[in-house]
Every structure is written in structure tokens, then in C-alpha cells.
Design a protein around this motif. Structure first.
Motif, PDB file in Angstrom:
ATOM      1  N   ASP A  64      -1.307  -5.324  -1.279  1.00 24.30           N
ATOM      2  CA  ASP A  64      -1.150  -6.726  -0.869  1.00 24.30           C
ATOM      3  C   ASP A  64      -2.402  -7.546  -1.182  1.00 24.30           C
ATOM      4  O   ASP A  64      -2.318  -8.724  -1.521  1.00 24.30           O
ATOM      5  CB  ASP A  64      -0.857  -6.807   0.637  1.00 24.30           C
ATOM      6  N   LYS A  66      -4.218  -7.553  -3.568  1.00 28.73           N
ATOM      7  CA  LYS A  66      -4.290  -7.986  -4.971  1.00 28.73           C
ATOM      8  C   LYS A  66      -3.376  -9.175  -5.258  1.00 28.73           C
ATOM      9  O   LYS A  66      -3.415  -9.743  -6.346  1.00 28.73           O
ATOM     10  CB  LYS A  66      -3.894  -6.824  -5.893  1.00 28.73           C
ATOM     11  N   THR A  67      -2.557  -9.555  -4.275  1.00 29.75           N
ATOM     12  CA  THR A  67      -1.525 -10.571  -4.550  1.00 29.75           C
ATOM     13  C   THR A  67      -1.913 -11.958  -4.085  1.00 29.75           C
ATOM     14  O   THR A  67      -1.154 -12.904  -4.295  1.00 29.75           O
ATOM     15  CB  THR A  67      -0.202 -10.183  -3.849  1.00 29.75           C
TER      16      THR A  67
END
Lengths: 253, 270
Positions: A64, A66-67
């Protein structure tokens, strides 16, 4: 002043009696809420690690992170090494760097293990040696006595004390600040009038971290409290975010 | 970069200086002096007045811890600060269930009408219900004079929970009832009481540390039924102001809570 929040969370709480009135289910919702009130990033845990399990929870948080555009860092959840569910203590620093999760946490209540320091002493020894911060949070299955026991066993541990007690509680937490020089306190529940000013005078601004515990609590309260505190602008900046970034930097660089 | 709440002009204005000239604060839940159960860094009147000046508090109604907890000192702890400093201070007479003396307290109320706006009830601490017969003369007096009653109220309490408050509200329709802590934790009952009784108001001390409750109160009871309070010197005025500014309500709601409802309750022009 640039704000970084030292105690954030998101995810699904399975016990409806513990649901906050305004929950935050996804990391996207969290990032949007931070943007609304001008917080650049912070330290976040996923409820999935406590509700689903530590293996899937740590992995999901790493994915998550990285999003989103917000400058968020993860809290990596520990369980005792004896079950070999998570990487061994000596392997952990590399995992934390890889996954942008520079702080350790534990929740012996949900993960059902003893709170005696010896049970996770191998991880804490690595944390102490590598200056990896450990979040000791009384919202996560620890009493304040448990926190003291961990610190007494590892007195040089880089720790963040999160004490859930909204009422003025200096008699409870000040002994930690007096006894353990590498312990910082997150301020989500320190909302006593003129309390922050006195703490900074006694212990220095380097010991304190702005935190809100969003979504359970409002970031706005602590932001205005810090903004209006009668301390120097440099001290405000340290508490707002610089102290946290410095701790994180020790692990990630 | 905008801070606190990019959707609120009032929040942006408060962020600049910590106060806004045309948005004063009326605090209906204050204390003063030492407390047995905790250390308070700024509990003396001069220290509290410093905070009040910085936060532009126009009205601060309090009941000293010593007036409530120490019969040996009693109302002196309320009267002396108000007599010495005046505005923004006014007081609630502390109803000490463990040392009831109605004649003494009636005389204090009569002789100090400029000091007292009502009475403070702290029943969970005293272990005596709000509606206990020992309190009847106090309630009758407050009802007759249409004065304020600040009640410590807590969810699940047998002394000052929702049922106790409801019995008082049904019996004394002219008392201006302020539910300190808003029946803490029993938020649904707090909303229902505010809906059912026009003379009953919800107060925000210890409510603002649970995000989302204020929004529910505004949505279901209306911002006209909510007054501001902090338990000062327990809690930072700035923390509470900031939490309200960040909440998902309108600036008109915020003004109702910060001062409009307070002015109306105190009979001041709006």
C-alpha cells in the motif's frame, strides 16, 4: 512548520464495538485526509496486521505504501521469532529498508504472546543496536507497566511511547522521560493546557513527536495546540516533523 | 499549503494567530486550582487567565476543584478569583453532596448574584444521583431563577447517566441544563436528550478526543444545542478549538458552538 504524524492507522476493525465513529478504511482515504489538513506524511500501521495476521498485514502495508503520494512510512509488526512467521532478527533491518517500514511495533493482545521482555528480546536487541525505533503503544495490547518492563530491559532502546490517556497524566509518563534518554513520546494524548511548554522546558523538544492517532482522533487539535504553544519556532518544527524524520533516517539511510 | 482544514475560511483565519477577533470563545466547563488526581501545570488563576487572553476567551465559567473536593475551603475558591479578576470569570456554585447545607449555599447564591450563573453537579465522584432528594432545593432554586446547571455526565453511570439526566430534565424545564462531557460514550442518548428537551445542551469536554462524534451531534441534534467547554486547566483551549475547526461541519456551526449559543444561554445580545 512541516507536519508529519507519528501515529496513523487505516484498515478494517473487526470488532464493531471498537469501531471509531469515523473510520478510515484505505490508505487512499488516509492520504486524502492528511492533505485536507496540511499534513505531509507520517508513520502508519495497518489494522490488517492485527485483524488478518502479521504476515499478510506487513506485506499489505508494504504494498500500500507504494500506491500513495503522501510521504508515509510503515510500522512493521513483530511477533516472537520462535514461530518463524516473520524474518529472523538479523534479517529484519534489510526488510525494513526495502519495504519503507522503519519502525517496529507489537500487539501482544491481538497476537497472543507474553508481554515479558524476554519473549521478543532478540528483536529488541537488534533494534537497540541498530537504532530502529520501537513503538510502545498502550492502544495495542500493552499496559504502561509492560512498556516500563521493555525499557528497563533495553534502556537504550530508541522507542516511541504512545500512551492512551486523555487526562493529564504526567505522573505516569514523566518517569519514562527521566529514565530512558532514547525514548520519545508521541503527543496524541498530551493535550493538557500549557503542558507541552513545560515538557519542552524540562526535557527538550527532541523528545516529542506530533501525532494524532487519526482516524480515532482529530489531527486539527494537536496542530493548533502546537502552532500556538509558547515555545520557539525551531522547537515547533522539530516536534511537528523533524524529530520523526530524523529517527526514520537512521534506519532507512 | 493550507493547514487545519482547507475547506474552512474560519480555520484558515484561526491558524494565523490562534484566535479571530469576531469569533470569541465562551467556555462553559472550567475548573481551577490543584486537583488530587493529576498534576496540572497551569491551574492557578493567573496562569489560566494567560491562556484565556491568548485564546480570546470572552466568558469562562468554572467551579474550582477545591470548591468541589474540599469542604474545608468550599466556595472561597470560586468567589475570590471572580472578585479579584472579574471578566471573563464567572462561577458555578459547587453542590457538594457529601456536605449539603442548602441554607449556606442559598445565602451564597443570593449574596453573589454577579458571580454565580448556576450550580455544578459532580455526581459520579460523590456517588449520589443527580435526582437525589438532598439536591431538590438546589434544582428548585435553579428552576425558579432559570439558572444554569453544569452536570458531569457519563455513559452508563447510575449517578449522572442518561436516565438520571432525563429525570431532571422532565422535572425542571426551566433550568438551563448543560450535559458536561455529553453523557460520554453514550452518544445516542445524548442526541436524544438534546432533541427531547429544549432547555438541554451538549458540552464538548472530552468529546473532542473521539473524532466523528461532533459531526454526529451537529447532524442529529443541531449545532444550536452544543456549547464549548474544555475542563481548563485540564485541556488546552487551542486543542479543542483546533479539533472543532478541523471537523466536518460548517463555519456557521462552529460560530454557534464557539459563542452564539453561549451568548443566548447567558442572556446576552447576539
Amino acid at each position: 512548520m512541516i507536519f508529519y504524524d507519528a501515529n496513523l492507522s487505516y484498515g478494517y476493525e473487526m470488532n464493531v464495538r471498537r469501531l471509531p465513529p469515523a473510520p478510515c478504511r484505505t490508505i487512499g482515504e488516509l492520504a486524502a485526509a492528511l492533505e485536507r489538513c496540511g499534513i505531509r506524511g507520517g508513520l502508519v500501521r495497518s489494522l490488517m496486521a492485527d485483524m488478518g495476521g502479521v504476515v499478510v498485514g506487513n506485506a499489505a502495508l508494504a504494498a500500500d505504501l507504494k500506491t500513495v503520494g503522501a510521504d508515509l512510512y510503515g510500522m512493521y509488526t513483530l511477533v516472537p521469532s520462535c514461530t518463524r512467521e516473520i524474518p529472523a532478527p538479523e534479517e529484519l533491518p534489510a526488510v525494513l529498508r526495502r519495504d519503507k517500514m522503519p519502525v517496529l511495533r507489537l500487539n501482544p493482545g491481538e497476537h497472543r504472546f507474553l508481554t515479558r521482555p524476554g519473549v521478543i528480546a532478540d528483536y529488541l536487541a537488534v533494534a537497540e543496536a541498530e537504532k530502529i525505533p520501537v513503538m510502545l503503544d498502550t492502544a495495542c495490547g500493552l499496559t504502561l507497566d509492560n512498556c516500563w518492563d521493555y525499557m528497563e530491559r533495553f534502556p537504550k532502546l530508541t522507542a516511541i511511547l504512545g500512551y492512551v490517556n486523555i487526562w493529564p497524566a504526567d505522573r505516569y509518563y514523566r518517569p519514562f522521560l527521566e529514565a530512558f534518554p532514547n525514548l520519545r513520546m508521541e503527543l496524541s494524548h498530551m493535550i493538557t493546557d500549557q503542558g507541552l511548554e513545560e515538557l519542552v522546558r524540562l526535557y527538550g523538544a527532541g523528545r516529542f513527536l506530533f501525532a494524532s492517532r487519526f482516524p480515532s482522533m482529530s489531527p486539527g487539535g494537536g496542530m493548533l495546540q502546537l502552532r500556538c504553544a509558547e515555545i520557539s519556532e525551531a522547537d515547533k518544527a522539530r516536534i511537528a516533523g523533524e524529530n520523526l524524520l530524523e529517527m526514520i533516517g537512521e534506519v532507512l539511510t | 499549503m493550507s493547514y487545519l482544514n482547507r475547506d474552512s475560511a474560519l480555520a484558515q483565519a484561526f491558524w494565523e494567530k490562534g484566535y479571530v477577533e469576531d469569533c470569541p470563545i465562551y467556555d462553559f466547563h472550567g475548573h481551577m486550582h490543584e486537583n488530587n488526581g493529576c498534576y496540572l501545570p497551569a491551574g492557578e488563576p493567573e496562569q489560566m487567565l494567560h491562556t484565556m487572553r491568548r485564546a480570546h476567551i470572552d466568558s469562562f465559567i468554572f467551579c474550582s476543584h477545591l470548591a468541589l473536593h474540599s469542604a474545608e475551603i468550599g466556595e472561597r475558591a470560586n468567589l475570590e478569583p471572580v472578585r479579584r479578576y472579574g471578566k471573563p470569570l464567572r462561577a458555578y456554585l459547587g453542590v457538594k453532596s457529601y456536605d449539603i447545607d442548602w441554607e449556606r449555599d442559598r445565602a451564597a447564591l443570593e449574596e453573589n448574584r454577579d458571580v454565580y450563573v448556576g450550580c455544578k453537579f459532580l455526581q459520579d465522584y460523590f456517588g449520589v444521583p443527580l435526582e437525589d432528594p438532598r439536591h431538590t432545593p438546589y434544582w428548585e432554586y435553579l428552576n425558579e431563577h432559570r439558572m444554569l446547571a453544569l452536570m458531569h455526565t457519563w455513559g452508563g453511570s447510575a449517578a449522572d447517566g442518561a436516565d438520571n439526566v432525563r429525570r431532571i430534565a422532565e422535572t425542571y424545564p426551566d433550568v438551563r441544563l448543560i450535559c458536561g462531557h455529553s453523557i460520554h460514550g453514550d452518544w445516542g442518548s445524548a442526541v436524544k436528550l438534546a432533541q427531547d428537551f429544549p432547555n438541554l445542551y451538549l458540552e464538548l469536554t472530552a468529546v473532542m478526543d473521539e473524532r466523528g462524534v461532533l459531526e454526529r451531534f451537529v447532524r442529529e441534534a443541531g449545532s444550536e444545542k452544543i456549547v464549548f467547554g474544555t475542563d481548563l486547566p485540564w485541556f488546552s483551549t487551542f486543542y479543542y478549538v483546533g479539533a472543532i475547526l478541523e471537523a466536518d461541519i460548517t463555519d456557521e456551526d462552529r460560530r454557534n458552538i464557539f459563542y452564539r449559543n453561549g451568548r443566548r444561554l447567558l442572556g446576552e445580545t447576539t
